[in-house]
Scaffold this active site. Structure first.
Site, PDB file in Angstrom:
ATOM      1  N   LEU A 184       0.850  -1.186   0.000  1.00 37.85           N
ATOM      2  CA  LEU A 184       0.000   0.000   0.000  1.00 37.85           C
ATOM      3  C   LEU A 184       0.890   1.242   0.000  1.00 37.85           C
ATOM      4  CD1 LEU A 184      -2.695  -1.138   2.599  1.00 37.85           C
ATOM      5  CD2 LEU A 184      -2.726  -1.378   0.105  1.00 37.85           C
ATOM      6  N   GLY A 224       2.465  -9.025   6.466  1.00 39.90           N
ATOM      7  CA  GLY A 224       2.995  -8.184   7.533  1.00 39.90           C
ATOM      8  C   GLY A 224       2.857  -6.726   7.157  1.00 39.90           C
ATOM      9  N   GLY A 225       2.625  -5.860   8.155  1.00 41.40           N
ATOM     10  CA  GLY A 225       2.498  -4.433   7.870  1.00 41.40           C
ATOM     11  C   GLY A 225       1.397  -4.173   6.864  1.00 41.40           C
ATOM     12  N   ASP A 226       1.752  -3.454   5.796  1.00 35.95           N
ATOM     13  CA  ASP A 226       0.785  -3.149   4.738  1.00 35.95           C
ATOM     14  C   ASP A 226       1.102  -3.919   3.458  1.00 35.95           C
ATOM     15  OD1 ASP A 226       3.105  -1.840   4.109  1.00 35.95           O
ATOM     16  OD2 ASP A 226       2.164   0.075   3.605  1.00 35.95           O
ATOM     17  N   GLU A 227       1.695  -5.095   3.590  1.00 38.51           N
ATOM     18  CA  GLU A 227       2.043  -5.914   2.433  1.00 38.51           C
ATOM     19  C   GLU A 227       1.141  -7.141   2.368  1.00 38.51           C
ATOM     20  OE1 GLU A 227       5.722  -8.667   0.875  1.00 38.51           O
ATOM     21  OE2 GLU A 227       6.221  -6.742   1.827  1.00 38.51           O
TER      22      GLU A 227
END
Length: 311
Positions: A184, A224-227
């Site tokens: 993102l 993980g995170g925005d992935e």
């Protein structure tokens, strides 16, 4: 208040033993439950019954006319892994007890010691253990925030997808599988301006949207995170993957996500194809990752892997 009704499949070839178990379960109701019992006398009948109907518990005699010993248990557990199984036997064999549990049974009870109170208690605990086991497995393979598959399950699904693609191509066909990695682009802006709580709400809102872009056979995972990463099966060329990729990117902001405020969400998506870009799982993901960074760097939204990409 109506009693809980537990659907039982009794797999027993001895008519006398089958009648005895039915009578035991028709006795006093322990743990606030009543039992609806179906009967199968062979392994094939059991498989057919489990394929047609939903059961809560399976009571299994290991020695049947068409199967014997632990092979009987392994067959049913392999085909119906979510179904708790209790082994019923006429033998008081400690070694077989341990082997049954190791091969997927929830519990083991001899017909000689079988009473209404004991059998219903064993059924109750077997179902509860299976429920907890399923919950723990889910937590180990899914992202806690979005409910999407996590990295471990993604690798497992991708491995299965590549194997299925190889099998499908044995007839001279040219089916492919695709790996897509998406980042993102402006998610950090949402976290910085609206706070991490809003960022979490955005990710939770995205999860069903991303799933809705895929077929049942495909996978979306939060890495993980925005992935996020995707596995697409049964595609023929880049255009098939491109169609899905464009659909995914539109879902990020059409309709707008209220939790994102005035920040329209956008993403960069990289795609690699199996087996043309790579045949190994790690290499395939790395190719998609490189393509994603190319898309981000060149502001392309979507980029396919090319073997002249630089890390």
């Amino acid at each position: 208040m109506p009693k809980e009704r537990i659907r039982v499949l009794l797999v027993e070839d001895n008519p006398g033993d089958a009648r005895l178990i039915k009578e035991i379960l028709a006795g006093p109701a322990y743990f606030g439950a009543a039992y609806q019992i179906s009967h199968a006398a062979t392994l094939n009948e059991a498989i057919e019954a489990c394929s047609d109907k939903r059961f809560d518990i399976l009571l299994l005699d290991l020695n049947l006319p068409d199967s014997s010993g632990l092979e009987t248990l392994e067959s049913l557990n392999g085909l119906f892994p979510r179904l708790p199984i209790i082994v019923l036997t006429g033998l008081n064999d400690t070694e077989l007890t341990m082997q049954s549990v190791q091969h997927g049974a929830q519990d083991y009870i001899t017909k000689e010691e079988c009473t209404s109170q004991l059998l219903t208690r064993v059924i109750y605990y077997a179902m509860e253990r299976k429920r907890i086991e399923a919950r723990l497995k889910y937590l180990a393979t899914h992202d806690f925030l979005t409910g999407l598959p996590n990295r471990a399950l993604f690798y497992d699904r991708l491995n299965l997808a590549t194997k299925r693609t190889i099998r499908r191509n044995t007839g001279g066909l040219n089916w492919k599988a695709a790996v897509m990695v998406m980042d993102l682009d402006n998610f950090k802006q949402i976290n910085d301006t609206l706070g991490h709580e809003s960022g979490d709400k955005v990710l939770r809102e995205l999860a069903p949207r991303l799933r809705g872009c895929l077929r049942q056979s495909d996978t979306v995972a939060r890495m993980g995170g925005d992935e996020f990463a995707f596995v697409l099966e049964g595609i023929l060329d880049q255009s098939d993957a491109l169609f899905v990729g464009e659909k995914i990117l539109r879902s990020l902001h059409e309709p707008p996500i209220p939790e994102a405020g005035l920040v329209p969400l956008h993403g960069s998506l990289g795609i690699s194809l199996f087996p043309s870009d790579a045949e190994e799982i790690e290499a395939l993901i790395k190719c998609a990752d490189q393509a994603m960074y190319t898309a981000k760097r060149q502001r392309l939204s979507i980029s396919f892997y090319r073997n002249d990409h630089q890390s």
